[in-house]
Design a protein around this motif. Structure first.
Motif, mmCIF file in Angstrom:
data_model
loop_
_atom_site.group_PDB
_atom_site.id
_atom_site.type_symbol
_atom_site.label_atom_id
_atom_site.label_comp_id
_atom_site.label_asym_id
_atom_site.label_seq_id
_atom_site.Cartn_x
_atom_site.Cartn_y
_atom_site.Cartn_z
ATOM 1 N N THR A 282 0.836 -1.207 0.000
ATOM 2 C CA THR A 282 0.000 0.000 0.000
ATOM 3 C C THR A 282 0.869 1.255 0.000
ATOM 4 N N MET A 283 1.919 1.256 0.806
ATOM 5 C CA MET A 283 2.811 2.409 0.869
ATOM 6 C C MET A 283 3.527 2.612 -0.462
ATOM 7 N N ARG A 284 3.944 1.523 -1.095
ATOM 8 C CA ARG A 284 4.624 1.641 -2.399
ATOM 9 C C ARG A 284 3.672 2.188 -3.455
ATOM 10 N N LYS A 285 2.438 1.694 -3.464
ATOM 11 C CA LYS A 285 1.451 2.148 -4.433
ATOM 12 C C LYS A 285 1.150 3.638 -4.222
ATOM 13 N N ALA A 286 1.040 4.027 -2.977
ATOM 14 C CA ALA A 286 0.792 5.438 -2.676
ATOM 15 C C ALA A 286 1.969 6.299 -3.119
ATOM 16 N N ARG A 287 3.169 5.811 -2.892
ATOM 17 C CA ARG A 287 4.361 6.569 -3.284
ATOM 18 C C ARG A 287 4.381 6.766 -4.797
ATOM 19 N N GLU A 288 4.040 5.746 -5.557
ATOM 20 C CA GLU A 288 4.028 5.862 -7.018
ATOM 21 C C GLU A 288 3.035 6.930 -7.475
ATOM 22 N N THR A 289 1.866 6.960 -6.835
ATOM 23 C CA THR A 289 0.851 7.953 -7.206
ATOM 24 C C THR A 289 1.291 9.353 -6.800
ATOM 25 N N PHE A 290 1.834 9.470 -5.612
ATOM 26 C CA PHE A 290 2.315 10.764 -5.145
ATOM 27 C C PHE A 290 3.462 11.266 -6.025
ATOM 28 N N ASN A 291 4.285 10.354 -6.528
ATOM 29 C CA ASN A 291 5.399 10.781 -7.381
ATOM 30 C C ASN A 291 4.894 11.565 -8.588
ATOM 31 N N VAL A 292 3.811 11.060 -9.206
ATOM 32 C CA VAL A 292 3.233 11.748 -10.368
ATOM 33 C C VAL A 292 2.686 13.101 -9.943
ATOM 34 N N ALA A 293 1.952 13.123 -8.823
ATOM 35 C CA ALA A 293 1.350 14.366 -8.356
ATOM 36 C C ALA A 293 2.413 15.406 -8.004
ATOM 37 N N VAL A 294 3.474 14.962 -7.357
ATOM 38 C CA VAL A 294 4.560 15.876 -6.992
ATOM 39 C C VAL A 294 5.231 16.440 -8.237
#
Length: 468
Positions: free
Chosen positions: A369-381
């Protein structure tokens, strides 16, 4: 404050201390000065077998780190003078506050210094052998195989509160080499305020401004709230130490949150939730700054995978107690969604770090879950960063022109003075005006292509160039 009582060998230790104190007094030996109940107190210094003394279970130096091992931490509460508890305290004194898997470089440096030049500053010990100041030095001396440690001895009527007060007063001297870690300092401040002391007095003791103390109290409350929100049904939760390395990020969050909260509390809450989520995902401070109040709605929400999209029930207006019919606006759905996502990540982070109650499958799922969230946040950032760069470029042009105008104004102010003092280089001044003219012509060409309906300023610039 817990009362751990007198250590099991306390009376035996007290007898040795009393004998050596008599000898030190007879010889008018060395002394160390401390703040004792609001007044200076000179303590005689004696030498004691280092393995006869006890590490202080109350020391603020490792207060947050104690929770790393729940079993050994419980031993400190139940039998603080026992072998398990004392060995655990020794281990914690060696460790790096933000990463307990590593030896603290400051501890290694202290060992090197003690090995090279010996003990320079005496520690402080209670009459029954509890180390008040010098816990880390004692641990290092033991690791070096040294037999003795020099210590000043507190008065016979020393209480647990006295021990706490002396430790804090010595730690807060400006000449201390090894400061409390950030979280342990927050704990110490909170405990002092919990005793009923004023913020102003505590700020003075800690050598900080009142505004700094209030900021750190806000951060500490935020951390405690985050820990509470991270608790799972299986009793997994984040720990204070998990926030140790995020000091500057949380301080900046306080600054930006309080500034925004004065005009838009709901936007401030969205900003806080997004940045707290990014703290959990270990983003650097520069990335956190990109998470403004619209970060969740503008860059993140639409890109979240279905299993990470929070389900937010419709909220209702809040009734005002005592005023029939009066209500306050409910929390916006955007704020609720940002908070729900952060709650999800808080619990996932807690489980991913849990080495006790969670099963290997639960840890693996939480980590995913943390990895998936990080991937999504990477795009947003990345998108937020591109927009911030665009805004920066948009504002850079008028800012540079304003700066140039300031220089021209200053030049006009200095022109008359230079002429009066016959210090004006007229030829150089003329050459500089030609450079300015050419620069304005270049700017006019760009502006002429850009503005089909120029405003007053652009129209002046174009006319000034055409008049040539």
């Amino acid at each position: 404050m817990p009362d751990f009582g007198i250590p099991p060998k306390g009376e035996e230790i007290n007898a040795v201390i009393s004998q050596r104190l008599k000898q030190a007094m007879a010889e008018d030996g060395a002394k160390v000065t401390i703040d004792w109940r609001g007044e200076p107190r000179h303590l005689y210094v004696i030498s004691m077998p280092v393995d006869m003394l006890y590490f202080n279970p109350d020391t603020h130096r490792i207060r947050a780190q104690r929770t790393l091992d729940p079993v050994r931490n419980r031993a400190i509460d139940e039998d603080p003078w026992g072998q398990v508890a004392q060995e655990y305290l020794h281990d914690l004194l060696r460790q790096r506050p933000a990463n307990p898997d590593q030896t603290d470089p400051d501890y290694t440096a202290l060992m090197d210094e003690l090995d090279d030049v010996g003990q320079r500053e005496p520690g402080i010990v209670s009459p029954h052998g509890i180390l008040v100041d010098g816990n880390t030095r004692a641990a290092a001396l033991i690791d070096l195989g040294e037999q003795n440690i020099r210590v000043g001895v507190l008065p016979a009527d020393t209480s647990r509160q006295d021990i706490n007060n002396v430790e804090l007063s010595l730690q807060l001297r400006k000449d201390r080499r090894r400061d409390y870690s950030y979280i342990n300092r927050l704990i110490a401040i909170d405990e002092e305020l919990g005793r009923g002391r004023s913020e102003a007095d505590v700020a003075k003791d800690f050598n900080i401004k009142l505004a700094t103390l209030q900021r750190d109290r806000w951060v500490y409350k935020l951390i405690l709230d985050a820990i509470d929100r991270s608790k799972t049904d299986d009793d997994a939760s984040l720990r204070l130490i998990d926030f140790e390395q995020h000091q500057e990020k949380l301080r900046e969050l306080h600054r930006d949150y309080t500034k925004l909260a004065t005009t838009d509390p709901d936007a401030a809450k969205r900003l806080m939730q997004s940045r707290l989520a990014m703290v959990l995902l270990d983003y650097p401070k520069t990335s956190l700054r990109l998470a403004e109040a619209d970060f969740h709605t503008r860059y993140l929400a639409s890109r979240l995978p279905e299993d990470l999209k929070p389900i937010v029930p419709a909220s209702k207006p809040v009734s005002v107690l005592g005023i029939p019919g009066a209500t306050l606006p409910s929390e916006s759905s955007d704020s609720a969604a940002a908070e729900a996502l952060t709650n999800r990540l808080l619990r996932a982070k807690a489980v991913s770090l849990d080495g006790n109650s969670a099963t290997p499958e639960e840890v693996a799922e939480a980590s995913a879950t943390m990895r998936k969230a990080r991937e999504t946040f990477n795009v947003a950032v990345k998108l937020a960063g591109q927009n911030a760069e665009l805004v920066k470029r948009q504002t850079a042009v008028p800012e540079r022109l304003t700066d140039a105008a300031d220089y021209v104004t200053q030049c006009a102010n200095e022109f008359a003075e230079a002429k009066a003092k016959r210090a004006l280089d007229e030829e150089a001044f003329d050459d500089a005006l030609i450079v300015l003219r050419d620069s304005l012509e270049s700017l006019a060409r760009q502006a002429g292509r850009t503005f089909p309906a120029p405003g007053e300023g652009v129209a002046w610039l174009l006319e000034a160039v055409r008049s040539r």
